[in-house]
Design a protein around this motif. Structure first.
Motif, PDB file in Angstrom:
ATOM      1  N   THR A 101      37.384  41.445  49.849  1.00 20.16           N
ATOM      2  CA  THR A 101      38.462  40.573  50.302  1.00 20.16           C
ATOM      3  C   THR A 101      37.957  39.394  51.122  1.00 20.16           C
ATOM      4  O   THR A 101      38.678  38.436  51.321  1.00 20.16           O
ATOM      5  CB  THR A 101      39.446  41.376  51.168  1.00 20.16           C
ATOM      6  N   HIS A 102      36.714  39.453  51.590  1.00 22.41           N
ATOM      7  CA  HIS A 102      36.220  38.441  52.526  1.00 22.41           C
ATOM      8  C   HIS A 102      36.170  37.062  51.864  1.00 22.41           C
ATOM      9  O   HIS A 102      35.607  36.877  50.787  1.00 22.41           O
ATOM     10  CB  HIS A 102      34.826  38.819  53.020  1.00 22.41           C
ATOM     11  N   GLY A 103      36.803  36.094  52.531  1.00 22.52           N
ATOM     12  CA  GLY A 103      36.710  34.713  52.082  1.00 22.52           C
ATOM     13  C   GLY A 103      37.607  34.351  50.916  1.00 22.52           C
ATOM     14  O   GLY A 103      37.505  33.250  50.390  1.00 22.52           O
ATOM     15  N   TRP A 104      38.504  35.261  50.520  1.00 24.59           N
ATOM     16  CA  TRP A 104      39.381  34.971  49.391  1.00 24.59           C
ATOM     17  C   TRP A 104      40.800  35.440  49.683  1.00 24.59           C
ATOM     18  O   TRP A 104      41.015  36.587  50.110  1.00 24.59           O
ATOM     19  CB  TRP A 104      38.885  35.646  48.119  1.00 24.59           C
ATOM     20  N   THR A 105      41.737  34.533  49.478  1.00 24.56           N
ATOM     21  CA  THR A 105      43.152  34.871  49.585  1.00 24.56           C
ATOM     22  C   THR A 105      43.878  34.224  48.418  1.00 24.56           C
ATOM     23  O   THR A 105      43.698  33.033  48.160  1.00 24.56           O
ATOM     24  CB  THR A 105      43.755  34.334  50.904  1.00 24.56           C
ATOM     25  N   PRO A 106      44.696  34.972  47.679  1.00 25.24           N
ATOM     26  CA  PRO A 106      45.376  34.383  46.523  1.00 25.24           C
ATOM     27  C   PRO A 106      46.452  33.382  46.924  1.00 25.24           C
ATOM     28  O   PRO A 106      47.159  33.574  47.921  1.00 25.24           O
ATOM     29  CB  PRO A 106      45.994  35.602  45.817  1.00 25.24           C
ATOM     30  N   ASP A 107      46.555  32.321  46.151  1.00 24.06           N
ATOM     31  CA  ASP A 107      47.623  31.336  46.341  1.00 24.06           C
ATOM     32  C   ASP A 107      48.802  31.614  45.409  1.00 24.06           C
ATOM     33  O   ASP A 107      49.933  31.225  45.687  1.00 24.06           O
ATOM     34  CB  ASP A 107      47.098  29.924  46.063  1.00 24.06           C
ATOM     35  N   GLY A 108      48.510  32.274  44.286  1.00 23.25           N
ATOM     36  CA  GLY A 108      49.544  32.570  43.308  1.00 23.25           C
ATOM     37  C   GLY A 108      49.597  34.046  42.987  1.00 23.25           C
ATOM     38  O   GLY A 108      48.564  34.729  42.939  1.00 23.25           O
TER      39      GLY A 108
END
Length: 269
Positions: free
Chosen positions: A2-9
């Motif tokens: 999960t580090h450094g990534w977050t979904p926008d869609g």
């Protein structure tokens, strides 16, 4: 992971993820509201081909999930768009319900007057199927119509348990006619993935697909380069997911859609 990534869609499945039949799954409406409060883009993506987007919008609204029809992507609308774009002159015979007919008509698809005059047989889930309807479909194929299916799932999670889906009807037609289905537009096809990504206006790596089916939702995500989260409120189990080859497993396994809030909070710095 999960580090450094977050979904926008977010691409959210419906049956078994947001609702089971006419019953909303606990916490689903709140999860959608939370995603919207964070400014996330959402589309609802379903292999259902027997309903129209209008019918789906009304069902979601009754569950406290308002949504514009343009953010609902069903195989009924995708198969209609596919036919209009790729085979605009084809005459179709439908083995399905009014929702599919509505979407085909909305897109300007032509209907055959008789089964024997059809260029295409469009097959979808048909919960009131009669022998006469199945026989008309058989006659269309025997006269030369090629089969296009909204999906080929064997079962779907109904309100009171697993129910037969399109795959069983296709098997009957294929067995009787000796003709295989020609085109399948539903998950896990890239046709459905592209429809969702086009509506979101995002690249695959910026999205997360959430669904209950390993064979459709998770497989489509893997095929399209979209990260995946499996929910355990529908047809799949944690054990079945972990039994898959590591490359085919979902990136996350959640008890339900309600756990999206916790997952997102863990991702965010």
């Amino acid at each position: 992971m999960t580090h450094g990534w977050t979904p926008d869609g977010f691409i959210l499945d419906l049956d078994g993820t947001v609702y089971a039949g006419s019953r909303p799954i606990d916490g689903a409406a709140e999860a959608v509201a939370f995603l919207r409060s964070r400014g996330k883009r959402i589309v609802f993506l379903s292999n259902r081909g027997n309903i129209s987007r209008r019918m789906c919008r009304e069902r979601l609204a009754a569950m406290g999930i308002p949504c514009g029809e343009e953010y609902i992507i069903l195989t009924s609308s995708v198969v209609a768009r596919y036919l209009k774009e790729h085979e605009p002159d084809a005459r179709v015979w439908v083995l399905g319900e009014q929702g599919l007919r509505d979407e085909l008509a909305l897109h300007g698809v032509r209907f055959a007057a008789r089964p024997q005059e059809a260029d295409r047989l469009v097959v979808t889930l048909h919960e009131t199927l009669t022998y006469a309807e199945l026989n008309d479909a058989f006659r269309a194929v025997r006269a030369g119509a090629r089969i296009i299916a909204t999906n080929e799932d064997k079962t779907f999670p109904g309100e009171d348990g697993e129910a037969i889906d399109v795959g069983a009807v296709l098997a009957a037609l294929e067995h009787a006619t000796g003709t295989k289905v020609d085109t399948v537009v539903g998950k896990p096809s890239l046709t459905m993935a592209r429809a969702a990504l086009d509506r979101l206006g995002l690249a695959p790596e910026r999205c997360l697909i959430v669904g209950d089916s390993l064979g459709s939702d998770i497989a489509m995500g893997k095929r399209a380069g979209i990260r995946t989260a499996l929910v355990l409120t529908g047809s799949a189990t944690r054990e079945a997911a972990m039994a898959l080859d590591p490359a085919e497993r979902p990136d996350w396994i959640l008890d339900s859609l309600a756990d999206l809030r916790r997952l997102l909070e863990e991702m965010e710095p």
